[in-house]
Design a protein around this motif. Structure first.
Motif, PDB file in Angstrom:
ATOM      1  N   GLU A 134       4.261  26.939 -18.719  1.00 44.19           N
ATOM      2  CA  GLU A 134       5.345  27.909 -18.882  1.00 44.19           C
ATOM      3  C   GLU A 134       5.732  28.054 -20.350  1.00 44.19           C
ATOM      4  O   GLU A 134       5.968  29.171 -20.830  1.00 44.19           O
ATOM      5  N   GLU A 135       5.785  26.916 -21.066  1.00 47.22           N
ATOM      6  CA  GLU A 135       6.087  26.990 -22.500  1.00 47.22           C
ATOM      7  C   GLU A 135       5.018  27.799 -23.234  1.00 47.22           C
ATOM      8  O   GLU A 135       5.335  28.626 -24.092  1.00 47.22           O
ATOM      9  N   SER A 136       3.750  27.529 -22.902  1.00 43.73           N
ATOM     10  CA  SER A 136       2.668  28.268 -23.548  1.00 43.73           C
ATOM     11  C   SER A 136       2.735  29.752 -23.208  1.00 43.73           C
ATOM     12  O   SER A 136       2.523  30.612 -24.073  1.00 43.73           O
ATOM     13  N   PHE A 137       3.040  30.048 -21.934  1.00 43.97           N
ATOM     14  CA  PHE A 137       3.158  31.454 -21.523  1.00 43.97           C
ATOM     15  C   PHE A 137       4.292  32.147 -22.268  1.00 43.97           C
ATOM     16  O   PHE A 137       4.133  33.271 -22.770  1.00 43.97           O
ATOM     17  N   ASN A 138       5.464  31.485 -22.359  1.00 44.82           N
ATOM     18  CA  ASN A 138       6.602  32.084 -23.071  1.00 44.82           C
ATOM     19  C   ASN A 138       6.282  32.298 -24.547  1.00 44.82           C
ATOM     20  O   ASN A 138       6.682  33.307 -25.142  1.00 44.82           O
ATOM     21  N   ALA A 139       5.552  31.326 -25.139  1.00 44.99           N
ATOM     22  CA  ALA A 139       5.175  31.478 -26.548  1.00 44.99           C
ATOM     23  C   ALA A 139       4.223  32.668 -26.724  1.00 44.99           C
ATOM     24  O   ALA A 139       4.354  33.445 -27.683  1.00 44.99           O
ATOM     25  N   ARG A 140       3.272  32.802 -25.802  1.00 43.73           N
ATOM     26  CA  ARG A 140       2.352  33.948 -25.889  1.00 43.73           C
ATOM     27  C   ARG A 140       3.093  35.265 -25.719  1.00 43.73           C
ATOM     28  O   ARG A 140       2.830  36.238 -26.442  1.00 43.73           O
ATOM     29  N   ARG A 163       0.827  -1.208   0.000  1.00 44.27           N
ATOM     30  CA  ARG A 163       0.000   0.000   0.000  1.00 44.27           C
ATOM     31  C   ARG A 163       0.858   1.253   0.000  1.00 44.27           C
ATOM     32  O   ARG A 163       0.578   2.224  -0.723  1.00 44.27           O
ATOM     33  N   GLU A 164       1.916   1.254   0.823  1.00 39.46           N
ATOM     34  CA  GLU A 164       2.768   2.436   0.919  1.00 39.46           C
ATOM     35  C   GLU A 164       3.507   2.675  -0.389  1.00 39.46           C
ATOM     36  O   GLU A 164       3.633   3.809  -0.843  1.00 39.46           O
ATOM     37  N   ARG A 165       3.989   1.603  -1.017  1.00 39.37           N
ATOM     38  CA  ARG A 165       4.672   1.765  -2.302  1.00 39.37           C
ATOM     39  C   ARG A 165       3.698   2.237  -3.372  1.00 39.37           C
ATOM     40  O   ARG A 165       4.061   3.050  -4.228  1.00 39.37           O
ATOM     41  N   ARG A 166       2.482   1.725  -3.326  1.00 36.02           N
ATOM     42  CA  ARG A 166       1.482   2.171  -4.301  1.00 36.02           C
ATOM     43  C   ARG A 166       1.139   3.637  -4.082  1.00 36.02           C
ATOM     44  O   ARG A 166       1.002   4.404  -5.037  1.00 36.02           O
ATOM     45  N   ARG A 167       0.995   4.014  -2.793  1.00 33.33           N
ATOM     46  CA  ARG A 167       0.708   5.416  -2.491  1.00 33.33           C
ATOM     47  C   ARG A 167       1.856   6.312  -2.928  1.00 33.33           C
ATOM     48  O   ARG A 167       1.644   7.387  -3.513  1.00 33.33           O
ATOM     49  N   ALA A 168       3.109   5.841  -2.676  1.00 31.81           N
ATOM     50  CA  ALA A 168       4.269   6.624  -3.096  1.00 31.81           C
ATOM     51  C   ALA A 168       4.332   6.738  -4.615  1.00 31.81           C
ATOM     52  O   ALA A 168       4.679   7.797  -5.158  1.00 31.81           O
ATOM     53  N   ALA A 169       3.992   5.640  -5.318  1.00 29.53           N
ATOM     54  CA  ALA A 169       3.992   5.689  -6.786  1.00 29.53           C
ATOM     55  C   ALA A 169       2.921   6.647  -7.296  1.00 29.53           C
ATOM     56  O   ALA A 169       3.153   7.401  -8.250  1.00 29.53           O
ATOM     57  N   GLU A 170       1.734   6.622  -6.673  1.00 26.70           N
ATOM     58  CA  GLU A 170       0.672   7.540  -7.085  1.00 26.70           C
ATOM     59  C   GLU A 170       1.069   8.983  -6.805  1.00 26.70           C
ATOM     60  O   GLU A 170       0.789   9.876  -7.608  1.00 26.70           O
ATOM     61  N   GLU A 171       1.720   9.217  -5.656  1.00 25.03           N
ATOM     62  CA  GLU A 171       2.166  10.570  -5.337  1.00 25.03           C
ATOM     63  C   GLU A 171       3.236  11.034  -6.315  1.00 25.03           C
ATOM     64  O   GLU A 171       3.240  12.190  -6.756  1.00 25.03           O
ATOM     65  N   SER A 172       4.152  10.113  -6.664  1.00 29.78           N
ATOM     66  CA  SER A 172       5.190  10.464  -7.634  1.00 29.78           C
ATOM     67  C   SER A 172       4.583  10.776  -8.996  1.00 29.78           C
ATOM     68  O   SER A 172       4.997  11.728  -9.668  1.00 29.78           O
ATOM     69  N   GLU A 173       3.574   9.978  -9.391  1.00 30.43           N
ATOM     70  CA  GLU A 173       2.909  10.229 -10.665  1.00 30.43           C
ATOM     71  C   GLU A 173       2.159  11.548 -10.634  1.00 30.43           C
ATOM     72  O   GLU A 173       2.152  12.305 -11.618  1.00 30.43           O
ATOM     73  N   ARG A 174       1.526  11.867  -9.477  1.00 28.20           N
ATOM     74  CA  ARG A 174       0.829  13.143  -9.357  1.00 28.20           C
ATOM     75  C   ARG A 174       1.804  14.312  -9.484  1.00 28.20           C
ATOM     76  O   ARG A 174       1.533  15.296 -10.194  1.00 28.20           O
ATOM     77  N   GLN A 175       2.960  14.203  -8.815  1.00 31.47           N
ATOM     78  CA  GLN A 175       3.960  15.260  -8.908  1.00 31.47           C
ATOM     79  C   GLN A 175       4.497  15.383 -10.331  1.00 31.47           C
ATOM     80  O   GLN A 175       4.761  16.490 -10.808  1.00 31.47           O
ATOM     81  N   ARG A 176       4.655  14.216 -11.007  1.00 29.96           N
ATOM     82  CA  ARG A 176       5.138  14.264 -12.393  1.00 29.96           C
ATOM     83  C   ARG A 176       4.137  14.970 -13.297  1.00 29.96           C
ATOM     84  O   ARG A 176       4.508  15.789 -14.135  1.00 29.96           O
ATOM     85  N   ARG A 177       2.837  14.661 -13.090  1.00 27.93           N
ATOM     86  CA  ARG A 177       1.811  15.319 -13.908  1.00 27.93           C
ATOM     87  C   ARG A 177       1.768  16.812 -13.626  1.00 27.93           C
ATOM     88  O   ARG A 177       1.609  17.616 -14.550  1.00 27.93           O
ATOM     89  N   GLU A 178       1.898  17.185 -12.349  1.00 25.25           N
ATOM     90  CA  GLU A 178       1.892  18.609 -12.018  1.00 25.25           C
ATOM     91  C   GLU A 178       3.098  19.311 -12.626  1.00 25.25           C
ATOM     92  O   GLU A 178       2.974  20.433 -13.142  1.00 25.25           O
ATOM     93  N   ALA A 179       4.274  18.660 -12.547  1.00 26.45           N
ATOM     94  CA  ALA A 179       5.471  19.253 -13.130  1.00 26.45           C
ATOM     95  C   ALA A 179       5.329  19.384 -14.649  1.00 26.45           C
ATOM     96  O   ALA A 179       5.729  20.393 -15.244  1.00 26.45           O
ATOM     97  N   GLU A 180       4.723  18.360 -15.279  1.00 24.48           N
ATOM     98  CA  GLU A 180       4.510  18.417 -16.726  1.00 24.48           C
ATOM     99  C   GLU A 180       3.530  19.528 -17.081  1.00 24.48           C
ATOM    100  O   GLU A 180       3.704  20.252 -18.062  1.00 24.48           O
TER     101      GLU A 180
END
Length: 440
Positions: A289-295, A266-283
């Motif tokens: 930021e790319e869209s803002f710079n282009a605008r 459970r803890e590894r799954r939660r950590a993986a989900e948290e890591s995926e959430r952070q990756r999506r937020e970073a993406e």
């Protein structure tokens, strides 16, 4: 014992052996349950140390301290519950029988039909069957061990679950694979006469290796339960018969181990989900930021285009002021040039008017207000979709149809009445500028 052992990253059995080696008395079975219910208990005093070599205790545990806190907590709480529940049956742990559940019927059929290998072991592993490798004589004990394991694991919320690879124990969304193996007995191999003759033949060819195995393996009757999850995690995965203790007596510890493995999954799954959430937020932040710079880049390009027109208008205004000053002195020989400059200034004024600037920005899909968070680029409509270059345009506006159409400079000048609509012969003052200057 279980609480102290968890702190050192070892099992309670390993800690018990360490205490025995160092002559340290430990609480007897049922000590804490009796103490909790105010029953008399015997507390053995610490004896005097006679062997000075035992004055230091060294415990080499696993990586349990590095595991998440939820794992050790889950195991400790499960051990406390299971130890209290198993106290009445502890004295007769290996003698009572339980009813074999129907879910083990397929396992019994498969292991009874399996044919022993060269070492005398039968194997079974397929859908709905517990992974097993045992001798035929250990089948009844193995199935009774599984029945008791299922009964005790159910108190912690773990129930058998059939899947394609076998039969697992599952609680909520967690599923843990396990199996039963019989430890082989290892004896030195006694070469036969044929093997000895084969070695003599090999020696003639310069091969000195023994043409027989070093050991012979055979069933020993010692069973082991193996959890097939969380490899290299530091958690205990194997419980087997010892010299004095059978694996049946370890069932509470095994179920507590299941609780630890489930908590780690459970803890590894939660950590993986948290890591995926952070990756999506970073993406998402990166794309935003790319869209803002282009605008911002396109907005600056649009402003640069306006600035360029204003610079040209300033230049034209300066030249026109000079020509008008000369005309005021009676030197009116540049009327056509002045007329063109005035027409050009009118075009620039039209290009930079608020109405035309708004139309040009909307035509280029250029906005100057940031879109709400989570909204993507306003012009990204496909992999090959590129935004149009922001530029200033002249517009023809139909008020009745409420329609604006971009137009060229010639069309706009004609529509604004600055140039004649037909291509008739130009007026005299328009052709004068093409005539050569008079000779001095």
């Amino acid at each position: 014992m279980t609480k102290v052992a968890a702190g050192y990253g070892v099992t309670s059995a390993a800690l018990k052996k360490t205490c025995n080696r160092h002559k340290i008395p430990t609480p007897e079975r049922g000590y804490w349950a009796k103490l909790e219910h105010d029953k008399p208990v015997r507390r053995v005093p610490l004896p005097k140390l006679t062997d000075k070599r035992l004055d230091q205790v060294r415990i080499s545990g696993t990586s349990a301290p590095e595991l998440p806190e939820q794992v050790s907590k889950a195991g400790m709480e499960a051990r406390e519950r299971l130890m209290k529940a198993s106290e009445p049956a502890a004295a007769d742990a290996t003698n009572f029988l339980v009813e074999e559940p129907p879910v083990l019927a397929a396992t019994r059929r498969a292991i009874s039909k399996a044919r022993p290998d060269a070492a005398g072991f039968t194997s079974a592993q397929e859908r709905g069957i517990v992974s097993m490798k045992i001798a035929p004589g250990s089948a009844d004990r193995s199935l009774q061990l599984l029945a008791r394991l299922f009964l005790l694991a159910e108190t912690e919320g773990y129930r058998p679950k059939v899947n394609e690879s076998g039969l697992e124990l599952a609680a909520e969304e967690i599923s843990i694979a396990f199996g039963i193996e019989e430890r082989p007995r290892k004896n030195p191999h006694e070469p036969t006469a044929a093997e000895l003759k084969r070695k003599e033949d090999n020696l003639r060819w310069g091969n000195s290796r023994d043409p027989w195995p070093k050991y012979d393996y055979s069933p020993s009757g010692r069973l082991a339960i193996i959890i097939q999850a969380n490899l290299w995690s530091g958690l205990r995965r194997t419980w087997s018969d010892g010299k004095t203790q059978k694996v049946e007596a370890m069932l509470p510890e095994i179920v507590a181990g299941l609780a630890e493995h489930g908590a780690l999954i459970r803890e590894r799954r939660r950590a993986a989900e948290e890591s995926e959430r952070q990756r999506r937020e970073a993406e998402a932040r990166r794309k935003r930021e790319e869209s803002f710079n282009a605008r911002e880049k396109r907005r600056l390009e649009f402003v640069d285009a306006i600035h360029e027109q204003l610079l040209e208008r300033s230049k034209l205004t300066t030249v026109l002021a000079h020509l008008e000053q000369s005309a005021a002195k009676g030197e009116d020989r540049t009327a056509s040039l002045s007329a063109w400059i005035r027409r050009r200034i009118q075009q620039i004024d039209a290009l930079t008017s608020p109405e035309f600037l708004d139309l040009s920005a909307r035509s280029a899909k250029l906005g100057f207000v940031e879109p709400p968070k989570g909204v993507g680029s306003e012009y990204a409509s496909g992999y090959y979709a590129y935004p149009p270059t922001p530029r200033l345009q002249l517009w023809s506006i139909d008020e009745e149809k409420e329609l604006a159409t971009s137009t060229g400079m010639l069309e706009w000048a004609i529509h604004a009445g600055l140039l004649p609509a037909s291509e008739d012969a130009p007026a005299k003052h328009e052709t004068a500028e093409a005539e050569p200057p008079p000779q001095s």
